[in-house]
Scaffold this motif. Structure first.
Motif, mmCIF file in Angstrom:
data_model
loop_
_atom_site.group_PDB
_atom_site.id
_atom_site.type_symbol
_atom_site.label_atom_id
_atom_site.label_comp_id
_atom_site.label_asym_id
_atom_site.label_seq_id
_atom_site.Cartn_x
_atom_site.Cartn_y
_atom_site.Cartn_z
ATOM 1 N N VAL A 33 -4.216 9.334 -9.257
ATOM 2 C CA VAL A 33 -3.098 8.821 -9.796
ATOM 3 C C VAL A 33 -1.756 8.593 -8.406
ATOM 4 O O VAL A 33 -1.711 7.411 -8.308
ATOM 5 N N SER A 34 -2.212 10.151 -7.867
ATOM 6 C CA SER A 34 -0.997 9.594 -6.584
ATOM 7 C C SER A 34 -2.110 8.978 -4.984
ATOM 8 O O SER A 34 -1.432 8.715 -4.786
ATOM 9 N N LEU A 35 -3.252 9.077 -5.344
ATOM 10 C CA LEU A 35 -4.040 8.246 -4.151
ATOM 11 C C LEU A 35 -3.755 6.368 -4.774
ATOM 12 O O LEU A 35 -3.367 5.657 -3.962
ATOM 13 N N ALA A 36 -4.066 5.998 -6.251
ATOM 14 C CA ALA A 36 -3.726 4.843 -7.230
ATOM 15 C C ALA A 36 -2.269 4.209 -6.333
ATOM 16 O O ALA A 36 -2.149 3.042 -5.337
ATOM 17 N N LEU A 37 -1.174 5.976 -7.076
ATOM 18 C CA LEU A 37 0.204 4.890 -6.383
ATOM 19 C C LEU A 37 0.240 4.360 -5.064
ATOM 20 O O LEU A 37 0.791 3.800 -5.006
ATOM 21 N N SER A 38 -0.180 5.025 -4.145
ATOM 22 C CA SER A 38 -0.521 5.250 -2.353
ATOM 23 C C SER A 38 -0.691 3.751 -2.593
ATOM 24 O O SER A 38 0.179 3.446 -1.587
ATOM 25 N N LEU A 39 -1.721 3.312 -2.614
ATOM 26 C CA LEU A 39 -2.726 2.053 -2.341
ATOM 27 C C LEU A 39 -2.044 0.986 -3.280
ATOM 28 O O LEU A 39 -1.644 -0.004 -2.350
ATOM 29 N N CYS A 40 -1.402 0.706 -3.997
ATOM 30 C CA CYS A 40 -0.402 -0.063 -5.015
ATOM 31 C C CYS A 40 1.089 0.173 -4.085
ATOM 32 O O CYS A 40 1.559 -1.641 -3.604
ATOM 33 N N LEU A 41 1.310 0.901 -3.320
ATOM 34 C CA LEU A 41 2.150 0.464 -2.552
ATOM 35 C C LEU A 41 2.199 0.283 -1.425
ATOM 36 O O LEU A 41 3.136 -0.614 -0.640
ATOM 37 N N VAL A 42 1.114 0.518 -0.656
ATOM 38 C CA VAL A 42 1.146 -0.326 0.622
ATOM 39 C C VAL A 42 0.036 -1.643 0.623
ATOM 40 O O VAL A 42 0.784 -2.122 1.245
ATOM 41 N N ILE A 43 -0.643 -1.771 -0.942
ATOM 42 C CA ILE A 43 -0.399 -3.183 -0.759
ATOM 43 C C ILE A 43 0.783 -4.262 -1.321
ATOM 44 O O ILE A 43 0.546 -5.554 -0.488
ATOM 45 N N GLY A 44 1.202 -3.921 -1.810
ATOM 46 C CA GLY A 44 2.692 -4.241 -1.758
ATOM 47 C C GLY A 44 3.606 -4.577 -0.836
ATOM 48 O O GLY A 44 4.585 -5.668 -0.571
ATOM 49 N N PHE A 45 3.849 -3.309 -0.008
ATOM 50 C CA PHE A 45 4.519 -4.428 1.099
ATOM 51 C C PHE A 45 3.940 -5.294 2.037
ATOM 52 O O PHE A 45 4.098 -5.871 2.531
ATOM 53 N N ALA A 46 2.953 -4.778 1.621
ATOM 54 C CA ALA A 46 1.241 -5.951 3.228
ATOM 55 C C ALA A 46 2.007 -7.303 2.223
ATOM 56 O O ALA A 46 2.423 -8.434 3.558
ATOM 57 N N VAL A 47 2.345 -7.219 0.908
ATOM 58 C CA VAL A 47 1.966 -8.950 0.580
ATOM 59 C C VAL A 47 4.174 -9.053 0.523
ATOM 60 O O VAL A 47 4.177 -10.032 1.151
ATOM 61 N N ILE A 48 4.336 -8.486 0.825
ATOM 62 C CA ILE A 48 6.204 -8.439 0.780
ATOM 63 C C ILE A 48 5.801 -9.337 2.630
ATOM 64 O O ILE A 48 6.737 -10.232 2.928
ATOM 65 N N LEU A 49 5.337 -8.301 3.396
ATOM 66 C CA LEU A 49 5.456 -9.043 4.507
ATOM 67 C C LEU A 49 5.032 -10.355 4.923
ATOM 68 O O LEU A 49 5.080 -10.812 6.324
ATOM 69 N N ALA A 50 3.439 -10.300 4.369
ATOM 70 C CA ALA A 50 3.069 -12.085 4.383
ATOM 71 C C ALA A 50 3.529 -12.316 3.595
ATOM 72 O O ALA A 50 4.176 -14.176 4.555
ATOM 73 N N LEU A 51 4.248 -12.478 2.522
ATOM 74 C CA LEU A 51 5.699 -13.455 1.858
ATOM 75 C C LEU A 51 6.996 -13.547 3.126
ATOM 76 O O LEU A 51 6.867 -15.514 3.004
#
Length: 95
Positions: free
Chosen positions: A11-29
């Protein structure tokens, strides 16, 4: 000896991965804009602030272009008013 729960680690690994992906999407936008990400190129902007003139501490004039029309807007503490509109070379006076 302590036993760590493998479910908690996953669960911790999945949450960390989601946060990294979300941060990358925000930067791209922020970098490309929402329309640029969707179409692959930057879309031409339809709204342009041509000029802004400050008339005092609480009043400004804005010359705006939108879809070939030019608008002269007055902004003050009472709100925003359209003073003039030019559509295709025709001047329209607005009160």
């Amino acid at each position: 000896m302590t036993h760590t729960d493998p479910g908690l680690f996953r669960v911790s690994l999945a949450l960390s991965l989601c946060l990294v992906i979300g941060f990358a999407v925000i930067l791209a936008l922020r970098r490309f804009g929402a329309s640029g990400v969707a179409s692959g190129t930057r879309a031409e902007k339809r709204l342009k602030v041509v000029e802004t003139a400050r008339l005092g501490t609480k009043a400004t004039l804005h010359l705006i272009e939108c879809d070939g029309a030019s608008l002269l807007l007055a902004c003050d503490e009472n709100g925003i008013r359209t003073l003039h509109t030019v559509c295709g070379g025709q001047l329209e006076h607005t009160q």
